[in-house]
Each structure stands twice: as structure tokens, then as C-alpha cells.
Write an enzyme that holds these catalytic residues in place. Structure first.
Site, PDB file in Angstrom:
ATOM      1  CG  ASP A 143     -33.797 -12.573  63.568  1.00  0.00           C
ATOM      2  OD1 ASP A 143     -34.947 -12.829  63.954  1.00  0.00           O
ATOM      3  OD2 ASP A 143     -33.506 -12.327  62.383  1.00  0.00           O
ATOM      4  CE  LYS A 144     -27.784 -17.700  70.109  1.00  0.00           C
ATOM      5  NZ  LYS A 144     -27.431 -19.136  69.980  1.00  0.00           N
TER       6      LYS A 144
END
Length: 329
Positions: A143-144
Site C-alpha cells: 500500500d502507498k
């Protein structure tokens, strides 16, 4: 799975038992997650997919589980993404693979809201030939705002073998996290995950979701929080974050699943400030172990937790020491 030439690809996979009743294109998109469903559908319509030795050109055909699938096709780039000079923290590199230690605030693959400025764009700049590999060699994502280790394939052969290893659960990924609440012992969350029915940016535990298994053990307990070591068996979107929230122990700082910070009674101003300012999920991919896709050698990499999580853990440790006499565990 094996690659016959630079752009020609032969894939051999098996439909899994839990995929009973799924459409053929849907089932293959789940197994071969590095390829888009639209690309797989095109392969089926063009006659490049065999089911148990027979060409199948109907994407909507339902599967039973156990079918042997053979795909013989040619790889072409789906989208011309731009190369961008974005620095990468390379932990390991050879002719076949890269291992990257990803920082926070960096998206892995372009998508809605993030058309550029991603790891894929960086890979195209630093390794121009990687454009010949689907998704620029990206095998799995973080995830970011999740930090830590991820592997990238530099060739089609390396990518197809790594994807096969993922499917066979031969790649070990371990994470460190800080969760809300006191967890007294380790355990396993075995709950299916799918897209949330109304919040399209969220995932959720739901009976019709894809199988998802997360193992966790307690590393350290604090007054109202717990430091965990987690190991993935599967790799669903937001898996650790969703599973921990499902058992009522969401990760500190998680903007989607975490809720408000929960400071313990009598916490110091420093503690409160660090907790309020921690603005990402407290999750770090700390260990990656795999068999090299070409040599077969078992390899392992470890990445220490980043500075922001170190600071968070320190204030949690200090707070716990200061209130040791009040603890009942």
C-alpha cells in the site's frame, strides 16, 4: 510457467477448488494477478487459452476447480507509462530480480488518482528494458503508506516463476505492525476478503470474498497497544489492515480502518503528540524470503523498521515503563 522468447509467454496454471462457479476470466485474473482481467479476456477470445487441452474462447464459461489451464500468447505493453527519475532504495539486484525497500507515500503502480510518480515509473527510468515485462516486473504490491521490502522481476522468465511461487505460497513475507488494544497471544485470522459493498476504496471481510490468511504473534505489549510480527499466506489488498480491524485491533494511524487514536490514561504530552501525528498505518514489510526464480537458491532480506515507527515504539515503551506498577499483565 515458462517463457519461450522475449515477448512470447507460455503459462500453465490450475484452477483452485475455492474458485468453483467463477467465470473463467475471473478465475484466471485472480490467479494471474499481474495481468489485467481485460487482457486475460482478450487471450480467451483470441483462442490462446486451453482448458484441459481444449481451446476455450468463452470468458464467461464457469469453472469447477482443478482444471489445467495453458495460455500460449504474446506479451505487449498495455499502456505507455512514462519513465521518471524517482530514486529507489535497492537492497539487492542481479540480472533477474530487484529487491526494493519502499518508503512511505509512494504508490507502486499507476492508477486512479496516481497516474505517475510511482515505483513503476521509476523502474522504467532506471531499467528501460523492463518495459518488456508485464507491469514493469511488479510481482506484488505494498500500500502507498506501507513501508518495506518488495521484489521486482527484471525478465519475463523471472516474473512468471515468481508469480508461480506466490501462488504456491513459497514466498514468505513478514511484517511488523503496532495495533490498538492489548493482544495477549498470537493467532491466525482466516477470513475471506473482498471489496466493500458501499465504500469502494475499502476492503472488507465477507463470506464470498477471496480466501485470506494472516498469522500474527506478539512481540511487545504496551498499556493500550501491541507490537506484532505478522506473516501472510495470501496477498489480498489491505489484508493485514482489514484482518486486524476485523478482530478489533486496527493498526495505529490507519486512515481507512483505524478510527481515532486511543491514548492510555495519564499519557505524557510527548506520547499524545507522537500518537496524533502518526498519520499512516503502522505497518512495515520487514522480511522477504524466496527461492531465486533462476538459480533456485533460497534468499532472504531484512529491512529495519523506519524512523517514524521507531519513534512511535519508543514512546510506547517509555509510557509502559512509567506506568509499570499499574499493569495487571
Amino acid at each position: 510457467m515458462l517463457e519461450n522468447s522475449l515477448n512470447r509467454l507460455e503459462l500453465m496454471v490450475e484452477i483452485q477448488p475455492h474458485q468453483l462457479g467463477m467465470r473463467l476470466d475471473q478465475a484466471l485474473a485472480e490467479i494471474l494477478s499481474q495481468y489485467s482481467r481485460s487482457r486475460i479476456k482478450t487471450w480467451i477470445l483470441d483462442g490462446h487459452v486451453q482448458v484441459n487441452g481444449t481451446v476455450m474462447d468463452k470468458p464467461k464459461e464457469r469453472v469447477l476447480g482443478g482444471e489445467k489451464i495453458r495460455i500460449d500468447t504474446v506479451i505487449e505493453e498495455e499502456v505507455n507509462h512514462q519513465a521518471e527519475n524517482i530514486p529507489l532504495n535497492i537492497v539487492y539486484e542481479d540480472d533477474a530480480i530487484l529487491v526494493i525497500n519502499k518508503p512511505r507515500d509512494l504508490v507502486v503502480h499507476p492508477g486512479a488518482g496516481n497516474p505517475n510518480g510511482t515505483i513503476l515509473n521509476a523502474l522504467l527510468y532506471h531499467y528501460p528494458d523492463i518495459a518488456n515485462v508485464p507491469r514493469a516486473g511488479i510481482v506484488h504490491r505494498l500500500d502507498k503508506d506501507t513501508t518495506g521490502l518488495m521484489v521486482v522481476a527484471k525478465t519475463i522468465e523471472a516474473q512468471t516463476r515468481l508469480v508461480e511461487s506466490l501462488q504456491l505460497r513459497e514466498i514468505t513475507r513478514e511484517y511488523e505492525a503496532v495495533a490498538m488494544g492489548i493482544i495477549t497471544a498470537g493467532g491466525t485470522v482466516d477470513e475471506p476478503i473482498t471489496r466493500h459493498p458501499t465504500k469502494r476504496t475499502h476492503m472488507a471481510v465477507f463470506p464470498t470474498g477471496k480466501p485470506a490468511v494472516t498469522h500474527y504473534r506478539v512481540m511487545e505489549r504496551y498499556r493500550l497497544h501491541t507490537r506484532l510480527r505478522l506473516r501472510l499466506e495470501t496477498g489480498r489488498t489491505h489484508q493485514i489492515r482489514v484482518h486486524m480491524a476485523h478482530i478489533a485491533h486496527p493498526l495505529i494511524g490507519d486512515p481507512l480502518y483505524g478510527g481515532r487514536p486511543r491514548p492510555p490514561k495519564g499519557a505524557s504530552q510527548e506520547f499524545m503528540q507522537v500518537l496524533r501525528n502518526f498519520d499512516r498505518q503502522a505497518l512495515h514489510a520487514t522480511m522477504l524470503r524466496l527461492f531465486h526464480p533462476i538459480t533456485g537458491e533460497q534468499m532472504q532480506w531484512d529491512a529495519p523498521i523506519p524512523e517514524d515507527m521507531q519513534q512511535l515504539i519508543k514512546v510506547l515503551q517509555d509510557d509502559t515503563k512509567q506506568h509499570q506498577d499499574e499493569l495487571d499483565w
